[in-house]
Design an enzyme around this catalytic site. Sequence first.
Site, PDB file in Angstrom:
ATOM      1  N   GLY A   4       0.825  -1.188   0.008  1.00 39.73           N
ATOM      2  CA  GLY A   4       0.033  -0.053  -0.019  1.00 39.73           C
ATOM      3  C   GLY A   4       0.829   1.285   0.079  1.00 39.73           C
ATOM      4  O   GLY A   4       2.013   0.991  -0.621  1.00 39.73           O
ATOM      5  N   HIS A  14       8.437   2.233  18.635  1.00 41.32           N
ATOM      6  CA  HIS A  14       7.286   2.741  17.923  1.00 41.32           C
ATOM      7  C   HIS A  14       7.585   4.117  17.268  1.00 41.32           C
ATOM      8  O   HIS A  14       6.846   5.047  17.488  1.00 41.32           O
ATOM      9  CB  HIS A  14       5.894   2.490  18.526  1.00 41.32           C
ATOM     10  CG  HIS A  14       4.897   2.639  17.661  1.00 41.32           C
ATOM     11  ND1 HIS A  14       3.672   2.068  17.959  1.00 41.32           N
ATOM     12  CD2 HIS A  14       4.555   3.141  16.382  1.00 41.32           C
ATOM     13  CE1 HIS A  14       2.891   1.816  16.866  1.00 41.32           C
ATOM     14  NE2 HIS A  14       3.334   2.834  15.986  1.00 41.32           N
ATOM     15  N   GLU A  39       2.679  -2.615  24.054  1.00 40.60           N
ATOM     16  CA  GLU A  39       3.471  -1.385  24.003  1.00 40.60           C
ATOM     17  C   GLU A  39       3.255  -0.688  25.446  1.00 40.60           C
ATOM     18  O   GLU A  39       1.904  -0.383  25.500  1.00 40.60           O
ATOM     19  CB  GLU A  39       3.310  -0.686  22.728  1.00 40.60           C
ATOM     20  CG  GLU A  39       3.977  -1.339  21.622  1.00 40.60           C
ATOM     21  CD  GLU A  39       4.017  -0.647  20.166  1.00 40.60           C
ATOM     22  OE1 GLU A  39       3.506   0.471  20.184  1.00 40.60           O
ATOM     23  OE2 GLU A  39       4.207  -1.189  19.193  1.00 40.60           O
ATOM     24  N   ARG A  98       2.646  -3.526  12.802  1.00 43.06           N
ATOM     25  CA  ARG A  98       2.088  -3.789  14.145  1.00 43.06           C
ATOM     26  C   ARG A  98       2.410  -4.881  14.811  1.00 43.06           C
ATOM     27  O   ARG A  98       2.719  -5.908  14.254  1.00 43.06           O
ATOM     28  CB  ARG A  98       0.601  -3.710  13.886  1.00 43.06           C
ATOM     29  CG  ARG A  98      -0.251  -2.493  13.656  1.00 43.06           C
ATOM     30  CD  ARG A  98      -0.093  -1.584  15.245  1.00 43.06           C
ATOM     31  NE  ARG A  98      -0.985  -0.341  14.667  1.00 43.06           N
ATOM     32  CZ  ARG A  98      -0.309   0.730  14.507  1.00 43.06           C
ATOM     33  NH1 ARG A  98       1.100   0.822  14.233  1.00 43.06           N
ATOM     34  NH2 ARG A  98      -0.952   1.792  14.502  1.00 43.06           N
TER      35      ARG A  98
HETATM   36  P1  NAD Z   1      -2.240   0.872   3.438  1.00 39.86           P
HETATM   37  O1  NAD Z   1      -3.542   0.423   3.652  1.00 39.86           O
HETATM   38  O2  NAD Z   1      -2.051   1.942   2.341  1.00 39.86           O
HETATM   39  O3  NAD Z   1      -1.446  -0.753   2.730  1.00 39.86           O
HETATM   40  C1  NAD Z   1      -1.812  -1.777   3.465  1.00 39.86           C
HETATM   41  C2  NAD Z   1      -1.482  -2.945   2.452  1.00 39.86           C
HETATM   42  O4  NAD Z   1      -1.537  -4.065   3.161  1.00 39.86           O
HETATM   43  C3  NAD Z   1      -2.718  -2.926   1.482  1.00 39.86           C
HETATM   44  O5  NAD Z   1      -2.632  -2.761   0.048  1.00 39.86           O
HETATM   45  C4  NAD Z   1      -3.538  -4.162   1.738  1.00 39.86           C
HETATM   46  O6  NAD Z   1      -4.249  -4.796   0.514  1.00 39.86           O
HETATM   47  C5  NAD Z   1      -2.431  -4.997   2.192  1.00 39.86           C
HETATM   48  N1  NAD Z   1      -2.855  -6.175   2.850  1.00 39.86           N
HETATM   49  C6  NAD Z   1      -3.905  -6.402   3.667  1.00 39.86           C
HETATM   50  N2  NAD Z   1      -3.942  -7.734   4.170  1.00 39.86           N
HETATM   51  C7  NAD Z   1      -2.875  -8.237   3.752  1.00 39.86           C
HETATM   52  C8  NAD Z   1      -2.323  -9.573   3.784  1.00 39.86           C
HETATM   53  N3  NAD Z   1      -2.825 -10.317   4.573  1.00 39.86           N
HETATM   54  N4  NAD Z   1      -1.060  -9.721   3.406  1.00 39.86           N
HETATM   55  C9  NAD Z   1      -0.314  -8.843   2.534  1.00 39.86           C
HETATM   56  N5  NAD Z   1      -0.740  -7.743   2.357  1.00 39.86           N
HETATM   57  C10 NAD Z   1      -2.186  -7.381   2.971  1.00 39.86           C
HETATM   58  O7  NAD Z   1      -1.693   1.125   4.783  1.00 39.86           O
HETATM   59  P2  NAD Z   1      -0.085   1.772   4.990  1.00 39.86           P
HETATM   60  O8  NAD Z   1      -0.225   3.294   5.034  1.00 39.86           O
HETATM   61  O9  NAD Z   1       1.025   1.407   4.102  1.00 39.86           O
HETATM   62  O10 NAD Z   1       0.094   1.398   6.524  1.00 39.86           O
HETATM   63  C11 NAD Z   1       0.564  -0.125   6.562  1.00 39.86           C
HETATM   64  C12 NAD Z   1       0.549  -0.319   8.037  1.00 39.86           C
HETATM   65  O11 NAD Z   1       1.733   0.409   8.658  1.00 39.86           O
HETATM   66  C13 NAD Z   1      -0.640   0.305   8.854  1.00 39.86           C
HETATM   67  O12 NAD Z   1      -1.907  -0.259   9.126  1.00 39.86           O
HETATM   68  C14 NAD Z   1       0.101   0.623  10.272  1.00 39.86           C
HETATM   69  O13 NAD Z   1      -0.292  -0.576  11.132  1.00 39.86           O
HETATM   70  C15 NAD Z   1       1.528   0.538  10.050  1.00 39.86           C
HETATM   71  N6  NAD Z   1       2.171   1.759  10.411  1.00 39.86           N
HETATM   72  C16 NAD Z   1       3.010   1.808  11.486  1.00 39.86           C
HETATM   73  C17 NAD Z   1       3.696   3.167  11.913  1.00 39.86           C
HETATM   74  C18 NAD Z   1       4.860   3.193  12.857  1.00 39.86           C
HETATM   75  O14 NAD Z   1       5.159   4.095  13.217  1.00 39.86           O
HETATM   76  N7  NAD Z   1       5.367   1.974  13.056  1.00 39.86           N
HETATM   77  C19 NAD Z   1       3.191   4.353  11.110  1.00 39.86           C
HETATM   78  C20 NAD Z   1       2.525   4.287  10.262  1.00 39.86           C
HETATM   79  C21 NAD Z   1       1.814   3.053   9.861  1.00 39.86           C
END
Ligand code: NAD
Length: 317
Positions: free
Chosen positions: A152, A283, A264, A235
Amino acid sequence: MTQRIAYMEPVPPDVQEIIRSRLPDGYEIDFRPSDAAPVAFARDADFVMVATTRIDDSLLQAATQLRLVQHQGVGYDNIDLEAARSRGVPVAICPEGTSVGVAEHVILLILSIYRRLLEADASIRRGEWLQWELRPTSLELAGKTVGLVGFGRIGREVAQRLRGFDVDVLYYDPFRADVSVEEAFGVRFVSLDALLAESDIVSLHLPLSAETRGLVDAEFLAGMKQSAILINTARGGLVDQTALIDALRNGVIAAAGLDVFATEPLPPDSPIRALPNAVLTPHIAAGTADALRTKMDACFANIVAISSGREPANRIA
Ligand code: NAD
């Protein structure tokens, strides 16, 4: 009349100062003290801003004048969307200022493992000079294969940043991207099994949900190369932590770079803290001052939109 924004994360004064510096006129913002219960703190808020604090039905029920729950990132697994929908409270997320920081952090974690950065720094401070000793276990990124689980916003930012490193990039996502997108990012779609078998680095970029919780279990880890490393900036709940600790202790995989954890803050006695082959961050993948300013501008723009009767950007409920 001044409207009240309840900022749910207990943040230190210098973070509060950055947030206040972006606040538009006509609003006041209160920061939740760490000992204040979320429900009581949100009770008379017009707007709630949140990162990881749980927003459940009891909070939404108590906050009777609430007009928007604004997440300051994109991982909204802490918000009960069904409850928000049934109570008619809109929820919006904030991709601005999130994806770039996380993608840069992924590169940082990979390189810090590959170049033994923490050991190099610590050994110098101990008075040592390991010019040769670190060499047998130091690696280059060039020529390796990186597998992105989830393609994504963040997965794409990572792929974009990997372009200069001469790596092969694979991805798995239940929704395959258009061929034109794959070509633009220089990535190849494969099954999850193939990704695990072929990748030197497996990086998680998918949301936590009922379907994805515990996806990285003993079987997933056994499917990876023994020399491979796992990067998790998505996550903690995606990973079966016991299985990961076993895999890191027993050489099932080589190392891990972890920014997120099942619980966390990570408990002081967590065995993860003692793993020599893990690089750990609290995080902070999207936690830069640059990102904070960008996020606050986008979040406050959404709050102003609601106040003016307009639709907020990136609404998810
Ligand atoms: P996004 O919604 O743009 O992309 C997520 C992608 O994962 C989508 O394309 C979806 O189809 C895919 N997906 C769903 N289920 C799946 C599976 N079983 N196997 C493989 N792919 C799968 O989200 P994003 O903006 O790219 O963010 C992703 C995640 O990163 C967020 O949900 C959040 O939990 C995490 N995040 C963490 C931090 C941090 O500070 N560490 C910050 C931002 C986001």
